[in-house]
Structure formats: C-alpha cells, structure tokens
Design an enzyme around this catalytic site. Structure first.
Site, mmCIF file in Angstrom:
data_model
loop_
_atom_site.group_PDB
_atom_site.id
_atom_site.type_symbol
_atom_site.label_atom_id
_atom_site.label_comp_id
_atom_site.label_asym_id
_atom_site.label_seq_id
_atom_site.Cartn_x
_atom_site.Cartn_y
_atom_site.Cartn_z
ATOM 1 C CD GLN A 166 -2.411 -1.273 2.748
ATOM 2 O OE1 GLN A 166 -3.392 -0.623 3.092
ATOM 3 N NE2 GLN A 166 -1.811 -2.111 3.575
ATOM 4 C CG ASN A 167 4.169 1.255 2.323
ATOM 5 O OD1 ASN A 167 3.098 1.467 2.890
ATOM 6 N ND2 ASN A 167 5.143 0.577 2.879
ATOM 7 N N GLY A 214 3.042 -4.461 8.929
ATOM 8 C CA GLY A 214 3.040 -3.008 9.097
ATOM 9 C C GLY A 214 1.838 -2.295 8.527
ATOM 10 C CB SER A 234 -3.901 0.133 10.700
ATOM 11 O OG SER A 234 -4.281 0.816 9.515
ATOM 12 C CB CYS A 291 -1.959 15.959 -16.904
ATOM 13 S SG CYS A 291 -3.349 16.959 -17.435
ATOM 14 C CG ASP A 303 7.746 4.042 0.699
ATOM 15 O OD1 ASP A 303 7.902 3.046 -0.032
ATOM 16 O OD2 ASP A 303 7.541 3.958 1.926
ATOM 17 C CG HIS A 338 -2.941 2.548 -1.827
ATOM 18 N ND1 HIS A 338 -2.943 2.482 -0.446
ATOM 19 C CD2 HIS A 338 -4.025 1.857 -2.226
ATOM 20 C CE1 HIS A 338 -3.983 1.778 -0.032
ATOM 21 N NE2 HIS A 338 -4.656 1.381 -1.097
ATOM 22 N N PRO A 360 3.797 -4.309 15.741
ATOM 23 C CG PRO A 360 5.092 -2.380 16.007
ATOM 24 C CD PRO A 360 4.348 -3.182 14.993
ATOM 25 C CB CYS A 418 -4.310 20.985 -20.596
ATOM 26 S SG CYS A 418 -4.203 20.266 -18.942
#
Ligand code: OAD
Length: 250
Positions: free
Chosen positions: A102-103, A190, A192, A128, A105, A120, A217, A153
């Site tokens: 889902q990261n 990692g 939720s 654009c 980065d 994602h 965790p 544009c």
C-alpha cells in the site's frame, strides 16, 4: 518477540512454494517515514482521508500538494531499512513470491524487490488528470507555485497516488488478488488493515487456506485473521525470519 512464533513462521516460509506479502506504512516506519495513523502521521492536524481525496483536491489543490510535498520531502532522505531488505531477500529464496504494497514510497523496489504491486500508486509520479503528462519526478520540495501546472493544458497536475474513493491502478487489484488466492503463506506487515480493498486480501488468503502471518507491534483489524501474530517491529522480525529461511534453504 515471540521466538517460537517466529520459528514457526520461518519454517512455513521455508517449506512453501508460493508466498505473498501485503505491506503498509509500518514497513517504512524504521526508515523515518511517519505512518498515517501513528504519531506524526497527521499533517497540520488533518487526517489522511481529509487530504487524500478528489474532493479535497478539487476544493484546494494547493493544500493537497503541500501535504504531498511534505511527505515527498520526508521521503527524499529515506533509505530502505532491514524490513525492505529482508523482503527482497525472501523473494530470492522462495520459488514464487509476490509483494503487494500500500506504500507509495518506492522503497521496496529500491531495496531490490522485483515483483511489486503498488496498490496505491507512487508518490514520485506526477500526472495530468487529463492524461497529457505522466512522469516520475523526484524533486522535493516542488518549486513554487503549487499546484504544478500541466505544460500542455495548464490544468493542475496531481500526484500519481490513489485517493480515497478512487479506483486502484488498472490491473493492480487483479494482480494482488491472484497473489492472495495462490499463496500458501501470506505475510501481513506493518498495516493497520483498515483501508479497503487492500485489507480484504488477507481475509481472502486466509479463506483460501493460506497461513496468515502478521508482523506488527500492535493488534490490528487483521489480527483475528492471522494464524501467527508477531508483536514486533518489521525490521527485527523479518530479518530473524528470513535468516532462518536462508539457512533452511541452503
Ligand atoms: P497505518 O498508518 O494505518 O498503519 C501503520 C501500521 O504500522 C500500524 O498498524 C502500526 O502499528 C504499524 N507499525 C508501526 N511501526 C511499525 C514497525 N516498526 N514495524 C511494523 N509495523 C509497524 O498505515 P497503512 O495500514 O499502510 O492510503 O494505511 C493504509 C492506507 O491508508 C495507506 O496506503 C494510505 C492511508 O491513507 C492512501 O493514501 C490511499
């Protein structure tokens, strides 16, 4: 960390032919990137849902870009951590491995993971909305004024990420679903587990008989699906597990 649970997870991975993983912001936490729902995740007191949406962008593209510029700036200095590296190693050890993240980065690819589904999108993409431009731009912060404008544009460019209420990139969810359906072991690391449809992948995998292993965790919305729950940071847990898989596969 529960060492016995880590050993069980490693042994299952060492014996598996098909393994998939779903990762979330917690995997990048040890690279210094704040999670969305943890400490430091709010930007100017706003929740991600208030900023990461087409409605927010239509109402105030500059505000939304300032939020993404902030995240891009945090990421500009971030490097893959032990968790990213362990997942890249695991890919080399297992006959078939799919990583669904889902990261946005790009740190999994930077660590060497090859088969990555970015559910994602990617924060370094700038595009654009009308389709004139779609490019990777690693500039952070972007030069003012915000929002950046399309050279063709003149409309506002947007980050190449998926916003709440938007469809996932074409083909991404299908690839992720195949990964969940076919996995013998499904790692959930990692996240939720509150954002759909990503979270449903863990339930799908469990329903198809995969051994779901959670590394986090904290207790999450997906803990009840996991057969093995490791309450630990991703770097520590994955390094230990993948070391053991490596020994077993030697
Ligand atoms: P969240 O911020 O909701 O959850 C991060 C999870 O990481 C939490 O469960 C933490 O307990 C866990 N965590 C923190 N430190 C960790 C560590 N060192 N090792 C392992 N886990 C750790 O982030 P996501 O679940 O990724 O979507 O959020 C899902 C989506 O919501 C994101 O992709 C983003 C966001 O809004 C969009 O922008 C569309």
């Amino acid at each position: 960390m529960d060492l016995d649970a880590a050993v069980r997870a490693a042994d299952a991975l060492a014996a598996a032919r098909r393994v998939s993983a779903l990762t979330g912001a917690g995997v990048s936490a040890e690279s210094g990137v704040p999670t969305f729902r943890g400490p430091g995740g709010l930007w100017e007191g706003r929740r991600p849902e208030e900023l990461a949406s087409p409605v927010a962008f239509a109402a105030d593209p500059e505000l939304v870009w300032r939020f993404y510029d902030w995240r891009r700036t945090r990421l500009a200095g971030a490097r893959p951590n032990a968790a990213h590296r362990a997942l890249a190693r695991l890919e080399q050890l297992v006959p078939s491995f799919e990583l669904v993240t889902q990261n946005v980065d790009g740190l999994h690819a930077e660590a060497g993971s090859r088969r990555v589904v970015e559910l994602h999108g990617n924060i370094w993409r700038v595009r654009c909305p009308r389709g004139c431009v779609d490019e990777i731009d690693r500039t952070a912060p972007l030069p003012p004024p915000l929002p950046p404008r399309c050279p063709r544009c003149r409309g506002p460019l947007r980050p190449g990420v998926v916003w709440f209420g938007e469809a996932l990139p074409p083909g991404a969810f299908e690839a992720a679903r195949r990964a969940a359906e076919s996995a013998e072991v499904f790692l959930v690391v990692g996240t939720s587990g509150v954002v759909e449809p990503a979270a449903s992948l863990a339930r799908l995998a469990a329903g198809r008989g995969a051994l779901v292993v959670e590394i986090n965790p904290d207790v999450t919305a997906l803990t009840d699906v996991a057969a093995i729950s490791l309450r630990a940071g991703a770097g520590e847990a994955l390094s230990a597990i993948v070391d053991r898989v490596e020994e077993a596969r030697r």
